[in-house]
Design a protein around this motif. Sequence first.
Motif, PDB file in Angstrom:
ATOM      1  N   PRO A  44       0.840  -1.201   0.000  1.00 34.33           N
ATOM      2  CA  PRO A  44       0.000   0.000   0.000  1.00 34.33           C
ATOM      3  C   PRO A  44       0.877   1.254   0.000  1.00 34.33           C
ATOM      4  O   PRO A  44       1.914   1.295   0.667  1.00 34.33           O
ATOM      5  CB  PRO A  44      -0.796  -0.119   1.307  1.00 34.33           C
ATOM      6  CG  PRO A  44      -0.744  -1.568   1.664  1.00 34.33           C
ATOM      7  CD  PRO A  44       0.574  -2.065   1.168  1.00 34.33           C
ATOM      8  N   GLU A  59      -6.007   2.190   0.258  1.00 36.42           N
ATOM      9  CA  GLU A  59      -5.425   0.923  -0.174  1.00 36.42           C
ATOM     10  C   GLU A  59      -5.121   0.039   1.024  1.00 36.42           C
ATOM     11  O   GLU A  59      -4.909   0.522   2.136  1.00 36.42           O
ATOM     12  CB  GLU A  59      -4.138   1.155  -0.965  1.00 36.42           C
ATOM     13  CG  GLU A  59      -4.318   1.904  -2.264  1.00 36.42           C
ATOM     14  CD  GLU A  59      -3.012   2.112  -2.991  1.00 36.42           C
ATOM     15  OE1 GLU A  59      -3.047   2.411  -4.201  1.00 36.42           O
ATOM     16  OE2 GLU A  59      -1.937   1.974  -2.354  1.00 36.42           O
ATOM     17  N   THR A 108      -9.128  -0.367  -1.915  1.00 36.23           N
ATOM     18  CA  THR A 108      -8.594  -1.134  -3.037  1.00 36.23           C
ATOM     19  C   THR A 108      -7.477  -2.054  -2.561  1.00 36.23           C
ATOM     20  O   THR A 108      -6.604  -1.648  -1.781  1.00 36.23           O
ATOM     21  CB  THR A 108      -8.041  -0.197  -4.124  1.00 36.23           C
ATOM     22  OG1 THR A 108      -9.088   0.666  -4.575  1.00 36.23           O
ATOM     23  CG2 THR A 108      -7.499  -0.993  -5.305  1.00 36.23           C
ATOM     24  N   SER A 150      -4.145  -3.497  -2.953  1.00 35.33           N
ATOM     25  CA  SER A 150      -2.923  -3.195  -3.714  1.00 35.33           C
ATOM     26  C   SER A 150      -2.018  -4.410  -3.843  1.00 35.33           C
ATOM     27  O   SER A 150      -1.235  -4.527  -4.785  1.00 35.33           O
ATOM     28  CB  SER A 150      -2.144  -2.067  -3.046  1.00 35.33           C
ATOM     29  OG  SER A 150      -1.621  -2.483  -1.792  1.00 35.33           O
TER      30      SER A 150
END
Length: 431
Positions: A158, A166, A207, A209
């Motif tokens: 991240p 992330e 998200t 990563s």
Amino acid sequence: MNASDLITTAVSQTFRSKVRTTLTILAIFVGAFTLTLTNGLGTGINNYIDDTVSSIGAEDVMTVTKPSSEGLPDPTAPVEYDPNAIAAGGAGIPGATVVAIDADDLDTLEGIDGVLRVEPTISITPDYIQYDGGTQYVTGAGSLIPGQTMQLAAGSEPDDGSDVLELALPEALVEPLGFDDAEAAVGQTVEIGITDAERQQHVIEATVSGVTEPSFSGPTITVAPNQALTDALSAAQNTGVPAADQNLYAQASVWFDPDATTEDIDALKDRLEDAGYSGTTVADQLGTFTAIIDGIVLVLNAFAVIALLAASFGIVNTLYMSVQDRTREIGLMKAMGMGSGRVFTLFSLEAVFIGFLGSAIGAGIAMLVGAGVSSVAGAALPDLPGLTLIAFDPVSIATVILIVMGIAFLAGTLPAARAARADPVDSLRYE
């Protein structure tokens, strides 16, 4: 007789008595094999520690807490409540706490000599993680300790410098969440639920990563958020918490000079202790574990040394018998002008060559066995990716061979000295 002639003669005479020399080499082989294998075991485990566990933080960062003056409580006795204490995760011991670090403490830490920078460690307790409306799984959120590196199965770490929320997903959650594999999880959006002080649950999207490999350095179901996600989760968790209580931390990270010596670090710990804090470096966290490994290896090495000492008596016996068998030859060499020093060197070289053969063969076979054992261990311990149980350092192998050759030389000094003192006239008369 020059040096090359001495070496050639010593090598050619080594197997004059093949059975006796072979048995001596086998005895040396046992010790060298054991010594090489045990050193490889220590190297392999310590390398794994360096590659995985040591990555829990940078060497110039210290974790600082503010311990309670009473220390760990008696688990069988009631503990008085302290409103300024924060749970320290004391291995299930009720009342195992540290005093909360607040803004004043951060200022105090920054003012201590040797401290370059201070950052509090934000504690986050999410409820669950979910993907695409699927099953919700319990997870933790472990913020990266400064200097930490991840062992990644896919993707990347991240980005703390990004505004995008992330996280790194543990590999243990990949399939349960519904992803085919680690690569498929990278770039996908997951939801994290977290409850605030008012018992309201917030759902925050992030998200993926990267996907982290499992290791024994931490829980296998803990996600690692970047700074943006950490801030978002912290803000949601602190909803309804009085402003005065929001900036309380269980611990903080303190940076010091990366070139600081052990004495400098110990002095900084003393200054922190005088101010009422406790500092722990990565080396401190790993020290006990590595000490246990080194202790085990040391005990195993002791058995190898005992085997080598036993083999040294074999070298003494082999060379004494060689001197006895070659009495007339020694007398002839001395009668032709070979000095006592060269005679001593000749027999010493034979001892060293025997030591070299036994140690080189032992080290070579130990490396083959170690490679096989490491391969089997890798398959048997899938939860420890990257583990090479037995690893060999060329310097260590060379050191083992030189040590064994040194032992062989010392063992050969007595018979070599006897050969050097032999009287040529008496030797030529010997039957």
